[in-house]
Design an enzyme around this catalytic site. Structure first.
Site, PDB file in Angstrom:
ATOM      1  N   CYS A 348       0.696  -1.256  -0.039  1.00  0.00           N
ATOM      2  CA  CYS A 348      -0.019  -0.011   0.068  1.00  0.00           C
ATOM      3  C   CYS A 348       0.946   1.200   0.044  1.00  0.00           C
ATOM      4  O   CYS A 348       0.710   1.993   0.925  1.00  0.00           O
ATOM      5  CB  CYS A 348      -0.914  -0.058   1.258  1.00  0.00           C
ATOM      6  SG  CYS A 348      -1.812  -1.446   1.319  1.00  0.00           S
ATOM      7  N   TYR A 377      21.323  -7.472  -5.476  1.00  0.00           N
ATOM      8  CA  TYR A 377      20.806  -6.423  -4.830  1.00  0.00           C
ATOM      9  C   TYR A 377      19.122  -6.202  -4.875  1.00  0.00           C
ATOM     10  O   TYR A 377      18.710  -5.689  -5.317  1.00  0.00           O
ATOM     11  CB  TYR A 377      21.443  -5.044  -5.157  1.00  0.00           C
ATOM     12  CG  TYR A 377      22.703  -4.725  -5.088  1.00  0.00           C
ATOM     13  CD1 TYR A 377      23.372  -4.580  -3.673  1.00  0.00           C
ATOM     14  CD2 TYR A 377      23.603  -5.179  -6.261  1.00  0.00           C
ATOM     15  CE1 TYR A 377      24.538  -4.644  -3.713  1.00  0.00           C
ATOM     16  CE2 TYR A 377      24.867  -4.951  -6.064  1.00  0.00           C
ATOM     17  CZ  TYR A 377      25.555  -4.556  -4.696  1.00  0.00           C
ATOM     18  OH  TYR A 377      26.984  -4.563  -4.555  1.00  0.00           O
TER      19      TYR A 377
HETATM   20  C1  LIG Z   1      29.401  -3.001  -2.707  1.00  0.00           C
HETATM   21  C2  LIG Z   1      30.918  -2.977  -2.953  1.00  0.00           C
HETATM   22  C3  LIG Z   1      31.372  -3.747  -4.130  1.00  0.00           C
HETATM   23  C4  LIG Z   1      30.736  -4.324  -5.041  1.00  0.00           C
HETATM   24  O1  LIG Z   1      30.122  -3.399  -5.834  1.00  0.00           O
HETATM   25  P1  LIG Z   1      29.311  -3.657  -7.050  1.00  0.00           P
HETATM   26  O2  LIG Z   1      28.845  -2.508  -7.673  1.00  0.00           O
HETATM   27  O3  LIG Z   1      28.101  -4.716  -6.594  1.00  0.00           O
HETATM   28  O4  LIG Z   1      30.283  -4.320  -8.047  1.00  0.00           O
HETATM   29  C5  LIG Z   1      32.858  -4.045  -4.133  1.00  0.00           C
HETATM   30  N1  LIG Z   1      33.532  -3.316  -3.060  1.00  0.00           N
HETATM   31  C6  LIG Z   1      33.114  -2.525  -2.037  1.00  0.00           C
HETATM   32  C7  LIG Z   1      33.827  -1.992  -0.895  1.00  0.00           C
HETATM   33  C8  LIG Z   1      31.870  -2.607  -2.069  1.00  0.00           C
HETATM   34  O5  LIG Z   1      31.115  -1.640  -0.763  1.00  0.00           O
END
Ligand SMILES: *Cc1c(COP(=O)(O)O)cnc(C)c1O
Length: 405
Positions: A348, A377
């Protein structure tokens, strides 16, 4: 089920049309392995490939990547324990901006943690005080990338105020600390940076070059060897074009050139999204189809509490319609033909939109929708508890427990 199979693995759309229970997540684990192998093959030998577990930490995916990736990047005590349980032999790199004393203590007890990505002077001091044994650290730098390399990039984190890593001057302060009494257990192996998300190969290479050249200059200034640079993740995933892929081949060639200029250096990358986004699918069905003030809305079972990706990024999650011809009711079947439709969920809130104003040839209540690119994600960042709808079911195609081949 009778879905057609490729090498024994059923094809996702055929399987999705037959699943008895919806909504469902379907992971093509065999496709994930094939994709990860391609990525690995495009990279030079002296580039280590780590998987950033936060993109999708589901155990069958972690297991599937084992033996293809060199290790896993974890960013919390919870991820550390979970990833280590799933792939006990795999090396881990431990990052994250707010490591608590309890997390530091737990990580110190775990020999699988091979690298620490230190994000502040406080953390460096706390780690040194708790270590009691040699620990290999990389200092995470928040480096300005001043030549426009990051202009206009989604989620750019480098060179602007941020809770991640340290400004370059702070890195110099850490080097002084590391040379002082009490820090003998900490072995500086190099520099870590993760400056942006959503970079295409050419931009990603420019950032990597910038980080390496800055690190090399720092090492030279301080008379230190530079063993390793981790240039992070953030390789682009284009949700508007499910067939497009990050250009790993040209990225790999660029990294090889960069390594040619630094013969003693090991590079490391830690992509998350670009590894697992493509292997996940979210399947659901249209509960209702209605028109409101001139626009068509398809309300599906489930929604952004299962698949939050489009809500967080503001995109339309790509989907295909799986028509279901059977309509069991005596009343007219709601539907729309050749029109844009907004696919929303059961929550909602007007934010519960999976795909806004997306053209469809036809869509009816009772049809199924197969959302692609739901492997990163997606489920793990969704607010499952909101409104207390049931959780989806999960299917893993081509998963082999504990396989490393
Ligand atoms: C989130 C993150 C990643 C991975 O990022 P992607 O965009 O999913 O490739 C790599 N290193 C660190 C430190 C992160 O916080």
């Amino acid at each position: 089920m009778n879905a057609p199979a490729v090498n024994g693995v059923p094809e996702v759309p055929a399987l999705a049309a037959e699943l008895p229970e919806l909504p469902a997540y379907v992971y093509d684990v065999a496709a994930l392995r094939a994709h990860a192998r391609e990525v690995r093959a495009a990279l030079p030998e002296r580039v280590e490939l780590y998987y950033a577990a936060k993109a999708n930490p589901e155990a069958p995916l972690l297991t599937a990547l084992h033996g293809i990736v060199d290790g896993y990047e974890v960013s919390s005590g919870g991820e550390l324990a979970h990833v280590h349980a799933a792939v006990p032999e795999a090396p881990l790199a431990f990052g994250g901006p707010g490591k608590s004393a309890e997390e530091i203590a737990a990580a110190l007890r775990e020999p699988a943690v091979r690298r620490w990505h230190v994000e502040s002077e406080r953390e460096l001091r706390e780690l040194a005080a708790a270590a009691g044994r040699p620990v290999d650290v990389l200092l995470r730098v928040n480096l300005p990338v001043g030549d426009g390399a990051l202009d206009g990039v989604a989620l750019a984190m480098g060179g602007r105020p941020s809770p991640f890593g340290m400004d370059p001057e702070r890195i110099e302060d850490c080097l002084a600390l590391l040379a002082s009494p009490g820090f003998e257990h900490l072995r500086l192996r190099g520099i870590h940076a993760h400056l942006a998300s959503g970079l295409a190969a050419a931009e990603q290479l420019r950032v990597a070059e910038r980080v390496v050249e800055w690190s090399a200059a720092l090492a030279a200034r301080h008379g230190l060897p530079l063993a390793e640079v981790n240039v992070g993740g953030g390789m682009a995933v284009d949700y508007a074009d499910p067939e497009a892929r990050f250009d790993w081949a040209s990225f790999g060639r660029g990294l090889a050139e960069l390594l040619g200029r630094h013969p003693a250096l090991t590079l490391r990358i830690e992509p998350g999204r670009a590894l697992t986004a493509y292997c996940g699918w979210y399947v659901t069905e249209v509960l209702d189809l209605k028109h409101s003030h001139g626009e068509a809305f398809a309300v599906v079972r489930g929604g952004t509490h299962h698949l939050r990706t489009p809500a967080t990024r503001g995109h339309a999650q790509p989907f295909t319609v799986l028509p279901v011809d059977h309509w069991p009711h005596p009343w007219p079947r709601p539907g729309v033909t050749a029109a844009p439709v907004t696919v929303s969920g059961q929550l909602c809130t007007p934010k519960d939109v999976l795909a806004a104003r997306t053209p469809v040839a036809g869509l009816r209540a009772g049809d199924r929708l197969l959302f692609a690119m739901a492997g990163a994600y997606a489920w793990n960042i969704s607010h499952h508890a909101f409104l207390m709808h049931p959780a989806p079911v999960f299917h893993y195609l081509g998963a082999r427990a504990g396989s490393a081949g």
